[in-house]
Design an enzyme around this catalytic site. Sequence first.
Site, short mmCIF file in Angstrom:
data_model
loop_
_atom_site.label_atom_id
_atom_site.label_comp_id
_atom_site.label_asym_id
_atom_site.label_seq_id
_atom_site.Cartn_x
_atom_site.Cartn_y
_atom_site.Cartn_z
N CYS A 110 -12.89 7.24 -18.76
CA CYS A 110 -12.25 7.90 -19.90
C CYS A 110 -10.86 8.40 -19.55
O CYS A 110 -10.62 9.61 -19.57
CB CYS A 110 -13.12 9.04 -20.37
N GLU A 111 -9.99 7.51 -19.17
CA GLU A 111 -8.57 7.86 -19.10
C GLU A 111 -7.73 6.61 -19.08
O GLU A 111 -8.13 5.56 -18.56
CB GLU A 111 -8.28 8.80 -17.93
N GLY A 137 -1.71 -0.30 10.48
CA GLY A 137 -0.76 -0.40 9.38
C GLY A 137 -0.23 -1.77 9.04
O GLY A 137 0.57 -1.89 8.10
N ARG A 170 -6.85 2.09 -6.51
CA ARG A 170 -5.59 1.81 -5.82
C ARG A 170 -4.43 1.47 -6.76
O ARG A 170 -3.28 1.70 -6.41
CB ARG A 170 -5.78 0.72 -4.76
N GLU A 215 -4.76 0.48 16.02
CA GLU A 215 -5.91 0.85 15.18
C GLU A 215 -5.76 0.30 13.77
O GLU A 215 -5.49 1.03 12.84
CB GLU A 215 -6.15 2.36 15.19
N GLY A 219 -6.92 -1.10 10.21
CA GLY A 219 -8.02 -0.95 9.26
C GLY A 219 -7.93 -2.07 8.23
O GLY A 219 -8.69 -3.04 8.25
N ARG A 220 -6.90 -1.96 7.38
CA ARG A 220 -6.73 -2.90 6.28
C ARG A 220 -6.74 -4.36 6.74
O ARG A 220 -7.41 -5.21 6.16
CB ARG A 220 -5.40 -2.60 5.60
N TYR A 233 -10.19 0.06 1.60
CA TYR A 233 -9.88 1.23 0.77
C TYR A 233 -10.33 1.07 -0.68
O TYR A 233 -9.71 1.62 -1.58
CB TYR A 233 -8.38 1.57 0.84
N TYR A 246 -1.38 3.90 -6.29
CA TYR A 246 -0.19 3.30 -5.63
C TYR A 246 0.40 2.12 -6.40
O TYR A 246 1.22 1.39 -5.85
CB TYR A 246 -0.53 2.79 -4.23
N1 LLP Z 1 -4.41 4.97 12.08
C1 LLP Z 1 -4.13 6.08 11.40
C2 LLP Z 1 -3.84 7.30 12.11
C3 LLP Z 1 -4.15 6.04 10.00
O1 LLP Z 1 -3.84 7.14 9.33
C4 LLP Z 1 -4.45 4.84 9.33
C5 LLP Z 1 -4.46 4.79 7.88
C6 LLP Z 1 -4.73 3.70 10.10
C7 LLP Z 1 -4.71 3.80 11.48
C8 LLP Z 1 -5.08 2.38 9.50
O2 LLP Z 1 -4.06 1.86 8.72
P1 LLP Z 1 -4.23 0.39 8.09
O3 LLP Z 1 -4.24 -0.60 9.24
O4 LLP Z 1 -5.51 0.36 7.35
O5 LLP Z 1 -3.08 0.26 7.20
N2 LLP Z 1 -5.78 4.70 1.07
C9 LLP Z 1 -4.56 3.96 1.34
C10 LLP Z 1 -4.32 3.77 2.80
C11 LLP Z 1 -4.24 5.06 3.55
C12 LLP Z 1 -4.10 4.80 5.01
C13 LLP Z 1 -4.47 5.99 5.78
N3 LLP Z 1 -4.35 5.83 7.16
C14 LLP Z 1 -4.62 2.62 0.62
O6 LLP Z 1 -5.56 2.39 -0.13
O7 LLP Z 1 -3.69 1.80 0.73
#
Ligand code: LLP
Length: 431
Positions: free
Chosen positions: A361-362, A248, A330, A290, A292-293, A390, A334
Amino acid sequence: MICENLSINEKGHLTFAGVDTVDMAKKYGTPLYLMDEDRIRYKCNEYKNAMKEFFGDNALPLYASKAASFKRIYQVMKDEAMGIDVVSSGEIYTVLKAGATLENAYFHSNNKTDQDIEYAMDNGIGYFVVDNIEELCAIEEEASKRGIKQSILLRITPGIDPHTNEAISTGKVDSKFGSAIETGQAEEMVIESIGKPHIDLCGFHCHIGSQVFDAENYLLSTDVMMNFIADMKAKLGYEAKQLNIGGGFGVKSTEYDPELNIRTEIQRIGTFIHKKAEDLCVTLPKILMEPGRSIVADAGITIYTVGTIKTIPGYKNYVSVDGGMTDNPRFALYQAPYTIYVANRMNEKRDFIADVVGRCCESGDIIQKGVELAETMHNDTLAVLITGAYNYSMASNYNRLPRPPVVMIENGRDYVAVKRESLEDLVRNDI
Ligand code: LLP
């Protein structure tokens, strides 16, 4: 420039990971996702090194692969000895096809189907991150059939509000994810887990949300989780061996966003958690995170070609590109901010204000509103920055638009990691 892998060359073109983005558009066509493999590896190492230094030698980052999931990325994660977070049989299948293993894979989801559970066990998933009691029972049953003891973590809801977008906030008690401490359901899950013969409860997991900039929130959630660990030790004699504090960390996508330094924040959490363990007289578990982003976001940009430019007198300008909410939903979801440049006019004055919109088309098909662009012409190349997370993973075929390719750049060399979808691909499953 907002990220160090961006620059401007002698032609006045935007470069990314050392390559000319306008040349890339010509070579591969648009829309096009470009990803900087070196940057991804750099981020993995930033997490690994800081976590080892400040949490302990056994600490491990897991790449939350929902941020960008395709075969090549799992090979990079394997090379970098990262663990992985997977959320579906589809992600697991992709890991296996990439030739990686599931030993250090943690399987999330608030609703794993029986088929998911079987499939994950068939392929030797390392850990299930168990969300609820029904899932726990289903895993016990499946493990019992196989005569194995399945490792799990429990997903605990710490009751923290990270003040991020509601759609990506997960740590509050009222959440579809996990079992809350406050309601007593978390403790119940521990009691149930340690009583099951085919379950090896390895510890706990929490994730407060995504795009979190105020790292103070991690101290709050870590505090709650460490108290819970101590509580379970005192009440049940159960000592957690692992604590996953989630992902996160926020990523800056415009010059107005705050910047979060990964190493500094991990150091802060590390100092806090060691002291907390000492105060509570518990052994510090193996710490997992964990992200991701923050691993892939600024390792990606999207390149488009400008089509229609429309001025509505007295209102505004619209610049339409050859992609849209299909490759980047996105803003629609959001109102996510993005930095956008005309990649072939980087040295020109940016005084043309326009909404950059897609071709779907929106009316909600918007990439960004009120962007300051250089005077934009038909066939110009537009670059949307910080789209590595994402975007590809949330892409769709709405309006039957084929998904763009993912081209990776490694040490100045570009190569296709995911092919552009063809029209034939679009009807592949139509009978
Ligand atoms: N761990 C869990 C349990 C999660 O649900 C997520 C993200 C992560 C780790 C990784 O989070 P990050 O480091 O990527 O922030 N689609 C949305 C983001 C949804 C995140 C879902 N879970 C967007 O485009 O911002």
